[in-house]
Design an enzyme around this catalytic site. Structure first.
Site, short mmCIF file in Angstrom:
data_model
loop_
_atom_site.label_atom_id
_atom_site.label_comp_id
_atom_site.label_asym_id
_atom_site.label_seq_id
_atom_site.Cartn_x
_atom_site.Cartn_y
_atom_site.Cartn_z
N HIS A 188 -4.18 -4.35 0.26
CA HIS A 188 -3.91 -4.92 1.58
C HIS A 188 -4.31 -6.39 1.63
O HIS A 188 -5.33 -6.75 2.23
CB HIS A 188 -4.69 -4.16 2.66
N CYS B 27 0.82 -1.22 0.00
CA CYS B 27 0.00 0.00 0.00
C CYS B 27 0.86 1.27 0.00
O CYS B 27 1.53 1.56 -0.97
CB CYS B 27 -0.98 -0.03 1.16
N GLU C 55 -3.20 -8.56 3.43
CA GLU C 55 -3.09 -9.03 4.82
C GLU C 55 -4.32 -8.71 5.66
O GLU C 55 -4.49 -9.27 6.76
CB GLU C 55 -1.85 -8.41 5.49
#
Length: 314
Positions: A235, A142, A237
Site C-alpha cells: 500500500h 494489494c 498510498e
C-alpha cells in the site's frame, strides 16, 4: 517531465541508458500534449480516505491528470454517504466505451474470501478484461494485485496464518529499470493483507517480471512483460496513521492482531508511528505515470492501437 536537449547531443545516449527522460528539440517541437486521463476503481470501504490518498500521489507528478472515479456497484456504502457516491462516482456502464491512459484498482477487505466467492467477482473480471483493450497501463494495488494476477495469468495466492501488517524493507531485483528510477537499493513499504502470492510462482512465470521484494513480506512490485499491468502487493498510498487505524479497529473487533511490524517507535503501540515510505510511494506512482502511461499512450485515445511499444522508447 523530460529534459529538452539539442538534437544529436552526445550526452543523450548516456542519459537514456540511465533511464533519464530526455527529448530532442525536434521531437519537442512536434509534440502534442494533453492531460492524462486516469480512472480509479475504488474498492475500499472508506472511499473518501482512499480517494485522498491516491490523489495525493497523483498530484505529486508535474503531469496534468484528469481523474474519473468508478464504483463497482450502486449499493449503499456503510462508510461513505450515498450523496457522495452519486455525485462523484460513475458506474461502469457510463465509462465502458471510453479509453483511458491509466487505471488504478485499489485494494479491498476481501483477503480471506476466495475470488469466486466475492459477490462482484464477475464484474471485477469484466473490468480487468475491458482494461486490456481500453487502458494504456493498469496499476493493481494489494488485493487487486492478487486478483489481477489470478485472473490474467492464473497465479493464485495462499492465505497466511496471520495478517501481515507493518512496514517492511525491500530490495530491487532489477537494475536499471525505468519504474525504479531514483529508488534506493533498499526501501520501505507498508503491507496489510491476509494472503500472499508465492514469489517463486512469479519468478517462474514467463510473462511476469518481479522488480522488488522483501525477505519478510515477499514480492512487492511485479510488472507484466508487455508493460500494461503493474502489480503492487502493498500500500504505497497509505498515510502515516493508516496502519494504526486498522490495528485499533481490529483490537476493537476482538481479533487480537499482531502489532504492525517496524511501524511504532520501539515497537510500542502507545508511541507515535514512524512513516518511512512516503518518498518511495510517490516516486513509484510518478514513474508509473511517466514511463508506462505518458510515454506510451497515444495522443488520440480513440486509437489505442497507436500505443507506443516500450522497446522504442529505451
Amino acid at each position: 517531465m523530460p529534459v529538452r536537449i539539442p538534437d544529436n547531443l552526445p550526452a543523450a545516449e548516456i542519459l537514456e541508458s540511465e533511464n533519464i527522460f530526455v527529448m530532442s528539440e525536434t521531437r519537442a517541437a512536434n509534440q502534442d500534449i494533453r492531460p492524462m486521463r486516469v480512472l480509479i476503481l475504488n474498492l475500499m470501504p472508506n472511499k473518501i480516505e482512499t480517494e485522498t490518498q491516491l490523489l495525493r500521489l497523483l498530484g505529486n507528478t508535474p503531469l496534468q491528470v484528469d481523474v474519473d472515479l468508478l464504483r463497482i456497484h450502486d449499493k449503499e456504502s456503510k462508510h461513505t454517504s450515498i450523496d457522495h457516491m452519486n455525485t462523484f462516482y460513475r458506474d461502469f456502464e457510463h465509462v465502458r466505451h471510453n479509453n483511458y491512459d491509466g487505471l488504478i484498482i485499489t485494494g479491498a477487505p476481501l483477503g480471506q474470501i476466495d475470488f469466486e466467492d466475492v459477490v462482484y467477482w464477475e464484474h471485477i473480471k469484466e473490468i480487468i478484461d475491458w482494461s486490456q483493450e481500453h487502458v494504456t497501463s493498469v496499476l493493481f494495488l494489494c488485493w487487486a494485485a492478487h486478483a489481477g494476477l489470478f485472473h490474467l495469468y492464473g497465479i493464485n495466492r495462499s492465505l497466511l496464518e496471520q495478517k501481515r501488517s507493518g512496514v517492511f524493507n525491500h530490495t530491487r531485483t532489477s537494475e536499471p529499470h525505468p519504474l525504479l528510477r531514483g529508488f534506493d537499493d533498499e526501501f520501505f513499504a507498508p503491507h496489510s493483507r491476509y494472503a500472499e502470492v508465492n514469489i517463486n510462482d512469479l519468478h517462474q512465470h514467463a510473462e511476469i517480471e518481479v522488480l522488488a521484494q522483501s525477505p519478510e513480506a515477499g514480492a512487492y512490485i511485479a510488472l507484466s512483460r508487455n508493460n500494461r499491468n503493474l502489480f503492487v502487493m502493498g500500500h504505497p498510498e497509505y498515510q502515516k496513521n493508516t496502519l494504526n487505524d486498522e490495528y485499533q479497529r481490529d483490537l476493537g473487533l476482538g481479533i487480537n492482531p499482531k502489532i504492525p511490524s517496524n511501524y511504532y517507535r520501539d515497537n510500542d503501540p502507545s508511541q507515535e508511528p514512524i512513516a518511512r515510505w512516503h518518498s518511495h510511494g510517490s516516486l513509484l506512482v510518478s514513474n508509473w505515470l511517466n514511463y508506462y502511461v505518458y510515454q506510451l499512450t497515444p495522443y488520440d485515445l480513440s486509437d489505442m492501437s497507436a500505443m507506443t511499444p516500450w522497446e522504442t522508447k529505451k
